[in-house]
Design an enzyme around this catalytic site. Sequence first.
Site, PDB file in Angstrom:
ATOM      1  N   ASP A 187     -83.925 -55.838 -10.366  1.00  0.00           N
ATOM      2  CA  ASP A 187     -84.344 -55.569  -8.996  1.00  0.00           C
ATOM      3  C   ASP A 187     -83.489 -56.413  -8.056  1.00  0.00           C
ATOM      4  OD1 ASP A 187     -85.267 -58.148  -9.203  1.00  0.00           O
ATOM      5  OD2 ASP A 187     -87.397 -57.643  -9.035  1.00  0.00           O
ATOM      6  N   LYS A 237     -84.542 -48.731 -13.257  1.00  0.00           N
ATOM      7  CA  LYS A 237     -85.321 -49.967 -13.106  1.00  0.00           C
ATOM      8  C   LYS A 237     -86.790 -49.718 -13.435  1.00  0.00           C
ATOM      9  CE  LYS A 237     -87.559 -51.612  -9.726  1.00  0.00           C
ATOM     10  NZ  LYS A 237     -88.076 -52.076  -8.424  1.00  0.00           N
TER      11      LYS A 237
END
Length: 209
Positions: free
Chosen positions: A140, A122
């Site tokens: 997320d 991420k």
Amino acid sequence: MVLSKKRARHVIEEIIALFPDAKPSLDFHNHFELLVAVMLSAQTTDAAVNKATPGLFAAFPTPQAMTDASESEIAKHISRLGLYRNKAKFLKKCAQQLLDDFDGQVPQTREELESLAGVGRKTANVVLSVGFGIPAFAVDTHVERICKHHDIVKKSATPLEVEKRVMDVLPPEEWLAAHQAMIYFGRAICHPKNPECEHYPQLYDFSSL
């Protein structure tokens, strides 16, 4: 039941239309600051990170300065953030790796970014897309929740499966806008409890498809 590709794209593009000017909410001035801020944002709000980083960046503006600091000195500036001791350890090690392996510069490939301490997929995707304008899609908690709530992916989908599905549904030039808009949509509308998405019927209007 998972939406078709056309319907999934419609939902995401309607979310983008709700927040067309969504910008990154982390404060940064260069690639190093962006990398540090995204690392710090794990299990912590962006607002909390933004309160901590001015002092942190003033004290340690470069990888060299952060490498020269002790973990406790770094930790002192981020002590109000979750997991701050671990994050201080990762920041110091990451800064050392930037010096040793990348001439003090933040690398521009996912593989190289993920070789850094404390940097997962991420974080790497955010740095690539926000920092370098390289098409990537970061997943997320907001993005994962929205995609599952709106049947863009199955409820059991992993973050990587969410990432691949959105990248398959949208053209690369929309990935960053989708990520930013979903964060705002998740904060303002598609809450973990009592989501208010039904107030936005355009999300579900598939009549033109």
